[in-house]
Design a protein around this motif. Structure first.
Motif, PDB file in Angstrom:
ATOM      1  N   THR A 188       0.832  -1.201   0.000  1.00 12.52           N
ATOM      2  CA  THR A 188       0.000   0.000   0.000  1.00 12.52           C
ATOM      3  C   THR A 188       0.870   1.256   0.000  1.00 12.52           C
ATOM      4  OG1 THR A 188      -1.824   1.141   1.138  1.00 12.52           O
ATOM      5  CG2 THR A 188      -0.200   0.030   2.528  1.00 12.52           C
ATOM      6  N   LEU A 189       0.356   2.310  -0.642  1.00 11.17           N
ATOM      7  CA  LEU A 189       1.006   3.614  -0.695  1.00 11.17           C
ATOM      8  C   LEU A 189      -0.019   4.682  -0.338  1.00 11.17           C
ATOM      9  CD1 LEU A 189       2.835   3.207  -4.137  1.00 11.17           C
ATOM     10  CD2 LEU A 189       3.960   3.276  -1.904  1.00 11.17           C
ATOM     11  N   VAL A 226       1.162  -4.708   6.287  1.00  7.59           N
ATOM     12  CA  VAL A 226       0.482  -3.418   6.266  1.00  7.59           C
ATOM     13  C   VAL A 226      -0.310  -3.356   4.966  1.00  7.59           C
ATOM     14  CG1 VAL A 226       0.756  -0.910   6.219  1.00  7.59           C
ATOM     15  CG2 VAL A 226       2.261  -2.311   7.652  1.00  7.59           C
ATOM     16  N   THR A 227      -1.635  -3.294   5.075  1.00  7.04           N
ATOM     17  CA  THR A 227      -2.497  -3.438   3.900  1.00  7.04           C
ATOM     18  C   THR A 227      -3.213  -2.162   3.489  1.00  7.04           C
ATOM     19  OG1 THR A 227      -4.265  -4.191   5.370  1.00  7.04           O
ATOM     20  CG2 THR A 227      -2.901  -5.886   4.327  1.00  7.04           C
ATOM     21  N   ALA A 228      -3.331  -1.177   4.375  1.00  6.66           N
ATOM     22  CA  ALA A 228      -4.063   0.047   4.048  1.00  6.66           C
ATOM     23  C   ALA A 228      -3.593   1.186   4.937  1.00  6.66           C
ATOM     24  CB  ALA A 228      -5.570  -0.167   4.230  1.00  6.66           C
ATOM     25  N   LEU A 229      -3.663   2.410   4.407  1.00  5.71           N
ATOM     26  CA  LEU A 229      -3.212   3.594   5.138  1.00  5.71           C
ATOM     27  C   LEU A 229      -4.211   4.728   4.935  1.00  5.71           C
ATOM     28  CD1 LEU A 229       0.515   3.468   4.011  1.00  5.71           C
ATOM     29  CD2 LEU A 229      -0.289   2.998   6.321  1.00  5.71           C
ATOM     30  N   GLY A 240      -3.932   0.039   8.548  1.00  2.00           N
ATOM     31  CA  GLY A 240      -4.669  -1.210   8.527  1.00  2.00           C
ATOM     32  C   GLY A 240      -3.729  -2.365   8.253  1.00  2.00           C
ATOM     33  N   THR A 241      -3.910  -3.463   8.956  1.00  3.23           N
ATOM     34  CA  THR A 241      -3.016  -4.605   8.821  1.00  3.23           C
ATOM     35  C   THR A 241      -3.806  -5.863   8.483  1.00  3.23           C
ATOM     36  OG1 THR A 241      -3.127  -5.305  11.144  1.00  3.23           O
ATOM     37  CG2 THR A 241      -1.529  -3.572  10.589  1.00  3.23           C
ATOM     38  N   SER A 242      -3.087  -6.923   8.134  1.00  2.39           N
ATOM     39  CA  SER A 242      -3.730  -8.171   7.744  1.00  2.39           C
ATOM     40  C   SER A 242      -4.048  -9.071   8.931  1.00  2.39           C
ATOM     41  CB  SER A 242      -2.840  -8.937   6.754  1.00  2.39           C
ATOM     42  OG  SER A 242      -1.609  -9.289   7.369  1.00  2.39           O
ATOM     43  N   GLY A 243      -3.648  -8.676  10.132  1.00  2.00           N
ATOM     44  CA  GLY A 243      -3.938  -9.510  11.292  1.00  2.00           C
ATOM     45  C   GLY A 243      -3.946  -8.759  12.609  1.00  2.00           C
ATOM     46  N   PRO A 283     -12.548  -6.064  13.567  1.00  2.00           N
ATOM     47  CA  PRO A 283     -11.873  -6.977  12.642  1.00  2.00           C
ATOM     48  C   PRO A 283     -10.359  -6.906  12.778  1.00  2.00           C
ATOM     49  CG  PRO A 283     -12.588  -5.022  11.480  1.00  2.00           C
ATOM     50  CD  PRO A 283     -13.170  -4.928  12.865  1.00  2.00           C
ATOM     51  N   ARG A 284      -9.711  -8.015  12.558  1.00  2.00           N
ATOM     52  CA  ARG A 284      -8.252  -8.037  12.595  1.00  2.00           C
ATOM     53  C   ARG A 284      -7.646  -7.899  11.202  1.00  2.00           C
ATOM     54  NH1 ARG A 284      -7.614  -6.473  17.128  1.00  2.00           N
ATOM     55  NH2 ARG A 284      -5.423  -7.064  17.048  1.00  2.00           N
ATOM     56  N   GLU A 285      -8.420  -8.288  10.175  1.00  2.00           N
ATOM     57  CA  GLU A 285      -7.891  -8.240   8.808  1.00  2.00           C
ATOM     58  C   GLU A 285      -8.561  -7.095   8.052  1.00  2.00           C
ATOM     59  OE1 GLU A 285      -6.997 -11.142   4.989  1.00  2.00           O
ATOM     60  OE2 GLU A 285      -7.688 -11.971   6.882  1.00  2.00           O
ATOM     61  N   ILE A 286      -7.794  -6.067   7.759  1.00  2.00           N
ATOM     62  CA  ILE A 286      -8.304  -4.868   7.112  1.00  2.00           C
ATOM     63  C   ILE A 286      -7.927  -4.906   5.628  1.00  2.00           C
ATOM     64  CG2 ILE A 286      -8.313  -2.347   7.114  1.00  2.00           C
ATOM     65  CD1 ILE A 286      -9.422  -3.644   9.674  1.00  2.00           C
ATOM     66  N   THR A 287      -8.927  -4.670   4.758  1.00  2.00           N
ATOM     67  CA  THR A 287      -8.671  -4.691   3.318  1.00  2.00           C
ATOM     68  C   THR A 287      -8.682  -3.300   2.698  1.00  2.00           C
ATOM     69  OG1 THR A 287     -11.030  -5.059   2.873  1.00  2.00           O
ATOM     70  CG2 THR A 287      -9.629  -7.007   3.093  1.00  2.00           C
TER      71      THR A 287
END
Length: 331
Positions: A188-189, A226-229, A240-243, A283-287
């Motif tokens: 993510t950027l 790290v999946t989202a900012l 946001g993280t994946s776990g 939620p623990r997994e953020i998309t």
């Protein structure tokens, strides 16, 4: 209107500023013209037009009709997006749209929306002509695209981070290796209000590249990707993280460094109350993690959407209701 693409089809919540819990969803799917069964990314361009990146191409939505973008009219099948998974969309300062794909490389749709071209040479940026073939292929797997304050375009791939200088005709010059994130899978950027570029990796590293700098600083490391900012004009950063759910970053007193803390809501740590008072786990997994014009935060997950109303310090849960056909669709 706020658009969130979640797992199956595209879902457009029509949100009242006063009552988010009454959001009504209109479901769009392949019967409405979507090219694929899942939507990975949604972009609203400067003209207000909506673009859906699906598992099988790129679709344009004018508010009434969905039309799949096929090719540039010149008969070159290499420029076609049919059957290609589109994973990232970004409009640059010229109005051109940069299109990241899964295993299909990088495409560029010009501001007139009449010419679609493939950007070649991604893998040669860091590997060289005789570099590792496997890594070159990973550069064709793109997760994110963003622009910086100087108009350059940054592309996060499974092989690393690339930077493009944008000319007057939005033609990409040969990319060059950028900052010290060699070989990392960039998930993510995000460009913040102070014109810093934030970079999140699959390995859990969070970097910040300040404007004018040539090297990114490592801010923190997580045990999951790290999946989202997201950020707001006050300078706070949300990760946001994946776990590990959503984490909040703020400046330490005096501005020396950053301080991390998990999201806390309405007296419940990592929890949110459904209507009726039942508390469910955050939620623990953020998309996805967009913020809106009010500064509210929206967390997209695999099963629901969580809306954090910052002014009231509470989180509202938006999820599927089997008895309500206008609710968020179930997966």
């Amino acid at each position: 209107m706020l658009g969130l693409g979640i797992a199956t089809g595209a879902l457009l919540p029509m949100v009242s500023a006063s009552e988010v819990s009454r959001a009504v969803f209109q479901r769009l799917d392949t019967t409405d013209g979507l090219s694929g069964k899942s939507v990975a990314v949604v972009l609203q361009d400067r003209e207000g037009q909506i673009w859906f990146g699906t598992s099988s191409g790129l679709d344009h939505f004018d508010g009434r009709t969905i039309r799949a973008l096929r090719h540039d009219g010149q008969g070159d099948p290499s420029r076609d997006l049919k059957g290609i998974s589109v994973t990232a969309l970004c409009e640059d300062e010229s109005g051109a749209i940069w299109i990241g794909t899964r295993a299909g490389g990088l495409r560029l749709l010009d501001a007139s929306r009449k010419r679609l071209q493939r950007v070649d040479g991604l893998g040669s940026a860091s590997t060289g002509a005789e570099g590792d073939e496997g890594r070159r292929r990973r550069f064709d797997e793109i997760d994110c695209v963003a622009t910086d304050a100087d108009g350059a375009v940054w592309v996060g791939t499974r092989g690393g981070l690339l930077r493009f200088e944008v000319g007057s005709a939005s033609r990409a010059e040969p990319p060059r290796a950028s900052v010290e994130i060699d070989g990392a899978w960039v998930r993510t950027l995000f460009r913040s209000a102070d014109d810093s570029l934030w970079i999140g990796t699959d390995g859990g590293d969070l970097y910040r590249l300040q404007r004018g700098e040539q090297q990114a600083a490592l801010i923190d490391s997580f045990s999951t990707a790290v999946t989202a900012l997201a950020s707001h004009h006050d300078g706070e950063l949300w990760v946001g993280t994946s776990g590990g759910g959503v984490q909040h970053f703020g400046r330490r007193a005096g501005g020396d460094g950053w301080m991390r803390e998990p999201l806390h809501t309405s007296g419940h740590v990592d929890g949110v109350a459904r209507s009726g008072g039942q508390v469910v786990a955050m939620p623990r997994e953020i998309t996805a993690l967009p913020s809106d014009w009010r500064g509210d935060l929206w967390a997209g997950t695999l099963r629901a959407v969580f809306h954090w109303c910052r002014s009231e310090g509470r989180v509202e849960l938006i999820e599927h209701d089997a008895c309500d056909p206008t609710s968020l669709a179930g997966n």
